[in-house]
Motif scaffolding. Structure first.
Motif, PDB file in Angstrom:
ATOM      1  N   MET A  32       0.849  -1.189   0.000  1.00 38.01           N
ATOM      2  CA  MET A  32       0.000   0.000   0.000  1.00 38.01           C
ATOM      3  C   MET A  32       0.881   1.235   0.000  1.00 38.01           C
ATOM      4  SD  MET A  32      -3.218  -1.095   2.451  1.00 38.01           S
ATOM      5  CE  MET A  32      -4.289   0.205   1.802  1.00 38.01           C
ATOM      6  N   PHE A  33       0.341   2.316  -0.582  1.00 36.15           N
ATOM      7  CA  PHE A  33       1.127   3.519  -0.851  1.00 36.15           C
ATOM      8  C   PHE A  33       0.326   4.771  -0.526  1.00 36.15           C
ATOM      9  CE2 PHE A  33       4.067   1.089  -3.522  1.00 36.15           C
ATOM     10  CZ  PHE A  33       3.280   0.022  -3.920  1.00 36.15           C
ATOM     11  N   TRP A  34       1.045   5.815  -0.110  1.00 37.52           N
ATOM     12  CA  TRP A  34       0.464   7.143  -0.014  1.00 37.52           C
ATOM     13  C   TRP A  34       1.266   8.093  -0.894  1.00 37.52           C
ATOM     14  CZ3 TRP A  34      -4.024   8.873   1.468  1.00 37.52           C
ATOM     15  CH2 TRP A  34      -4.763   8.174   2.428  1.00 37.52           C
ATOM     16  N   LEU A  90      -3.431  10.729  -2.466  1.00 40.03           N
ATOM     17  CA  LEU A  90      -3.925   9.519  -3.115  1.00 40.03           C
ATOM     18  C   LEU A  90      -3.335   8.288  -2.450  1.00 40.03           C
ATOM     19  CD1 LEU A  90      -3.622  10.498  -6.884  1.00 40.03           C
ATOM     20  CD2 LEU A  90      -5.670  10.487  -5.489  1.00 40.03           C
ATOM     21  N   CYS A  91      -4.193   7.323  -2.197  1.00 34.33           N
ATOM     22  CA  CYS A  91      -3.775   6.029  -1.673  1.00 34.33           C
ATOM     23  C   CYS A  91      -3.827   5.014  -2.808  1.00 34.33           C
ATOM     24  CB  CYS A  91      -4.701   5.607  -0.535  1.00 34.33           C
ATOM     25  SG  CYS A  91      -4.383   3.975   0.141  1.00 34.33           S
ATOM     26  N   ALA A  92      -2.941   4.028  -2.750  1.00 37.41           N
ATOM     27  CA  ALA A  92      -2.941   2.975  -3.768  1.00 37.41           C
ATOM     28  C   ALA A  92      -2.536   1.653  -3.128  1.00 37.41           C
ATOM     29  CB  ALA A  92      -1.977   3.316  -4.911  1.00 37.41           C
ATOM     30  N   SER A  93      -2.876   0.561  -3.808  1.00 35.70           N
ATOM     31  CA  SER A  93      -2.453  -0.758  -3.341  1.00 35.70           C
ATOM     32  C   SER A  93      -2.084  -1.625  -4.538  1.00 35.70           C
ATOM     33  CB  SER A  93      -3.556  -1.428  -2.512  1.00 35.70           C
ATOM     34  OG  SER A  93      -4.629  -1.852  -3.333  1.00 35.70           O
ATOM     35  N   SER A  94      -1.276  -2.642  -4.286  1.00 34.47           N
ATOM     36  CA  SER A  94      -0.901  -3.574  -5.355  1.00 34.47           C
ATOM     37  C   SER A  94      -0.457  -4.895  -4.757  1.00 34.47           C
ATOM     38  CB  SER A  94       0.223  -2.997  -6.220  1.00 34.47           C
ATOM     39  OG  SER A  94       1.476  -3.112  -5.563  1.00 34.47           O
ATOM     40  N   GLU A  95      -0.519  -5.915  -5.585  1.00 31.41           N
ATOM     41  CA  GLU A  95       0.112  -7.177  -5.227  1.00 31.41           C
ATOM     42  C   GLU A  95       1.618  -7.044  -5.378  1.00 31.41           C
ATOM     43  OE1 GLU A  95      -3.337 -10.372  -6.544  1.00 31.41           O
ATOM     44  OE2 GLU A  95      -1.697  -9.944  -7.923  1.00 31.41           O
ATOM     45  N   THR A  96       2.347  -7.924  -4.757  1.00 34.49           N
ATOM     46  CA  THR A  96       3.801  -7.951  -4.927  1.00 34.49           C
ATOM     47  C   THR A  96       4.136  -8.470  -6.326  1.00 34.49           C
ATOM     48  OG1 THR A  96       4.178  -8.281  -2.571  1.00 34.49           O
ATOM     49  CG2 THR A  96       5.932  -8.971  -4.058  1.00 34.49           C
ATOM     50  N   GLY A  97       5.200  -7.918  -6.902  1.00 33.56           N
ATOM     51  CA  GLY A  97       5.576  -8.305  -8.261  1.00 33.56           C
ATOM     52  C   GLY A  97       5.590  -7.072  -9.122  1.00 33.56           C
TER      53      GLY A  97
END
Lengths: 113, 117
Positions: A32-34, A90-97
């Motif tokens: 997850m990211f900000w 902005l918030c974001a999310s991702s799977e690893t890879g």
């Protein structure tokens, strides 16, 4: 569909207040990211987290902290808000890879008076 | 550190025409990923297209295609048959394959695309 939600679309705070921005994702993503978005500067990474209780500084961490107690939730904290922190967050999310895209929330427009 | 440059702050295109948005990047790495994201006026950022650096073939997604020139470190986005719904801010982004933990993205400053009738 992946959903990333942010607690507020618009927020107005006063200088010196402690501000919490919350982000929740529903796809069990590890990362997850900000980000902070300002005109002419694009998106700049504040902090990110690759696991529960794990965090790393991004490019502009000064004045911010984060918390990730549960996998689905990532909080951005402004310990003492200042006018120069008025921005879109902005918030974001991702799977690893590294092939995997980041999914973004709708953003929070924060104004610090 | 990697940098991403979008030299066109604003672009305009007539409906049904084709437009190309430019992006250049600077890196010393050989393996990486490039992305184009779209941010409509409602603000939810969505992925438009992605390109792996080791693939020579340019990625395409319907009306969207890229021109990836690895040696020149250039990654432009072509939008064909432009539609009113294409009006948005477009961001180019870079991700290193070597980054440990997180999959961080480095973004350009964005290009605001206007679509005119």
């Amino acid at each position: 569909d992946v959903k990333v939600t942010q607690s507020s679309r618009y927020l107005v705070k006063r200088t010196g207040e402690k501000v919490f921005l919350e982000c929740v994702q529903d796809m069990d993503h590890e990362n997850m990211f900000w980000y902070r978005q300002d005109p002419g500067l694009g998106l700049r990474l504040i902090y990110f987290s690759y696991d529960v209780k794990m965090k790393e500084k991004g490019d502009i961490p000064e004045g911010y902290s984060v918390s990730r107690e549960k996998k689905e939730r990532f909080s951005l904290i402004l310990e003492s808000a200042s006018t120069n922190q008025t921005s879109m967050y902005l918030c974001a999310s991702s799977e690893t890879g590294y092939r995997n895209e980041q999914f973004f929330g709708p953003g929070t427009r924060l104004t610090v008076l | 550190a990697q940098t991403v440059t979008q030299s066109q702050p604003e672009m305009s295109v007539q409906e049904a025409e084709t437009v190309t948005l430019s992006c250049t990047y600077d890196t010393s790495e050989s393996d990486y990923y490039l992305f184009w994201y779209k941010q409509p006026p409602s603000r939810q950022m969505i992925l438009v297209i992605r390109q792996e650096a080791y693939k020579q073939q340019n990625a395409t997604e319907n009306r969207f295609s890229v021109n990836f020139q690895k040696a020149a470190k250039s990654f432009s986005l072509k939008i064909s048959d432009s539609q009113l719904g294409d009006a948005a801010m477009y961001f180019c982004a870079y991700r290193s394959a070597l980054t440990g933990g997180g999959n961080k993205l480095t973004f350009g400053t964005g290009t605001q695309l206007k679509v005119e009738l």
